[in-house]
Design an enzyme around this catalytic site. Structure first.
Site, mmCIF file in Angstrom:
data_model
loop_
_atom_site.group_PDB
_atom_site.id
_atom_site.type_symbol
_atom_site.label_atom_id
_atom_site.label_comp_id
_atom_site.label_asym_id
_atom_site.label_seq_id
_atom_site.Cartn_x
_atom_site.Cartn_y
_atom_site.Cartn_z
ATOM 1 N N GLY A 58 31.620 30.419 33.310
ATOM 2 C CA GLY A 58 32.088 30.828 31.992
ATOM 3 C C GLY A 58 31.927 29.840 30.858
ATOM 4 N N TRP A 60 29.383 29.179 28.895
ATOM 5 C CA TRP A 60 28.715 29.746 27.712
ATOM 6 C C TRP A 60 29.703 30.635 26.952
ATOM 7 C CZ3 TRP A 60 22.878 31.357 27.872
ATOM 8 C CH2 TRP A 60 22.104 30.250 28.256
ATOM 9 N N ASP A 78 29.089 39.233 35.465
ATOM 10 C CA ASP A 78 28.607 38.385 36.564
ATOM 11 C C ASP A 78 28.995 39.005 37.907
ATOM 12 O OD1 ASP A 78 27.679 35.131 36.552
ATOM 13 O OD2 ASP A 78 28.328 35.970 38.469
ATOM 14 N N ASP A 94 27.061 43.597 39.867
ATOM 15 C CA ASP A 94 25.641 43.259 39.959
ATOM 16 C C ASP A 94 24.891 43.902 38.790
ATOM 17 O OD1 ASP A 94 22.983 43.032 40.624
ATOM 18 O OD2 ASP A 94 23.294 43.477 42.754
ATOM 19 N N ASP A 119 21.902 33.699 31.176
ATOM 20 C CA ASP A 119 21.665 32.481 31.960
ATOM 21 C C ASP A 119 21.593 32.886 33.429
ATOM 22 O OD1 ASP A 119 21.344 29.732 32.231
ATOM 23 O OD2 ASP A 119 23.486 29.326 32.384
ATOM 24 N N LYS A 159 17.190 32.690 30.029
ATOM 25 C CA LYS A 159 16.651 31.649 30.916
ATOM 26 C C LYS A 159 15.506 32.232 31.723
ATOM 27 C CE LYS A 159 19.114 30.148 34.550
ATOM 28 N NZ LYS A 159 20.212 29.300 35.012
#
Ligand SMILES: C[S@@+](CC[C@H](N)C(=O)[O-])C[C@H]1O[C@@H](n2cnc3c(N)ncnc32)[C@H](O)[C@@H]1O
Length: 204
Positions: A58, A60, A78, A94, A119, A159
């Protein structure tokens, strides 16, 4: 303790970003990747509604929560759990599951996002080609979602890992956004193929 775990622990102990994150109550050193990009590109400052994909533990979301003004909100998703953070609505699940994508869309409601940041790091098998395909596949899912929710002029920070499919992915971004830039913040280890692509000015 396994040799690899021992190595990881030793590296963590020596890492100045880990130390800094602990001292500043951030949950992960990853915060310094986002903060460097944000300081340079002023991403969060102009955002109001943010989606954080692959958000746990957490840091970010913590950073964005501090930077957003009082009405700002963050939808975070997440696989793993995440301790609550002010202004953050957390969805556990998911992201490759349509039901979880739907839950994110429902959380946004009528609202569009100003910034999608991802990310996310899919579970890797160690087989390079398979893993790179998984990474690009996940990036495509993030992009599909982004094109559904992003406001005109909005931004995507994602990312990626250098390798096959990365160039093609950037080409796709260039068609959809006014500007596409690559960022390798100092906190991203130089030996890692990880880098961040920042796509700005969604064309709709
Ligand atoms: C590098 S961590 C993110 C760190 C985070 N940005 C922070 O600052 O704390 C990557 C995250 O991606 C999540 N992840 C991987 N695959 C996922 C999936 N299929 N759906 C949702 N989250 C996923 C992992 O559980 C992990 O928490």
């Amino acid at each position: 303790m396994a040799k690899q775990d021992k190595k990881w622990l030793q590296r963590q102990e020596k890492d100045p970003y880990v130390k800094q994150a602990r001292e500043s109550s951030y949950r992960s050193r990853a915060v310094y990747k986002l903060s460097e990009i944000d300081k340079r590109d002023q991403l969060i400052r102009k955002a109001n509604t943010v989606v954080d994909i692959g958000a746990s533990p957490g840091s970010w979301s913590q950073y964005a929560s501090e930077k957003l003004h009082s009405q700002g909100r963050i939808i975070a998703v997440d696989l793993l759990t995440m301790e609550p953070i002010k202004k953050v609505e957390f969805i556990q699940g998911d992201f490759t599951e349509p039901s979880i994508v739907k839950a994110c869309l429902e959380a946004l409601g009528e609202e569009k996002a100003d910034l999608v940041m991802s990310d996310i790091a899919p579970n890797l098998s160690g087989v390079r080609n398979t893993d790179q395909a998984r990474i690009i596949n996940m990036a495509e899912l993030v992009l599909d979602f982004t094109t559904d929710v992003l406001i005109e002029g909005g931004d995507l920070l994602i990312k990626l890992f250098q390798g096959e499919g990365m160039e093609q992915y950037q080409k796709e971004l260039k068609q959809l956004f006014q500007k596409v830039m690559v960022r390798k913040p100092k906190a991203s280890r130089s030996e890692s193929r990880e880098l961040y692509v920042l796509a700005r000015g969604y064309k709709v």
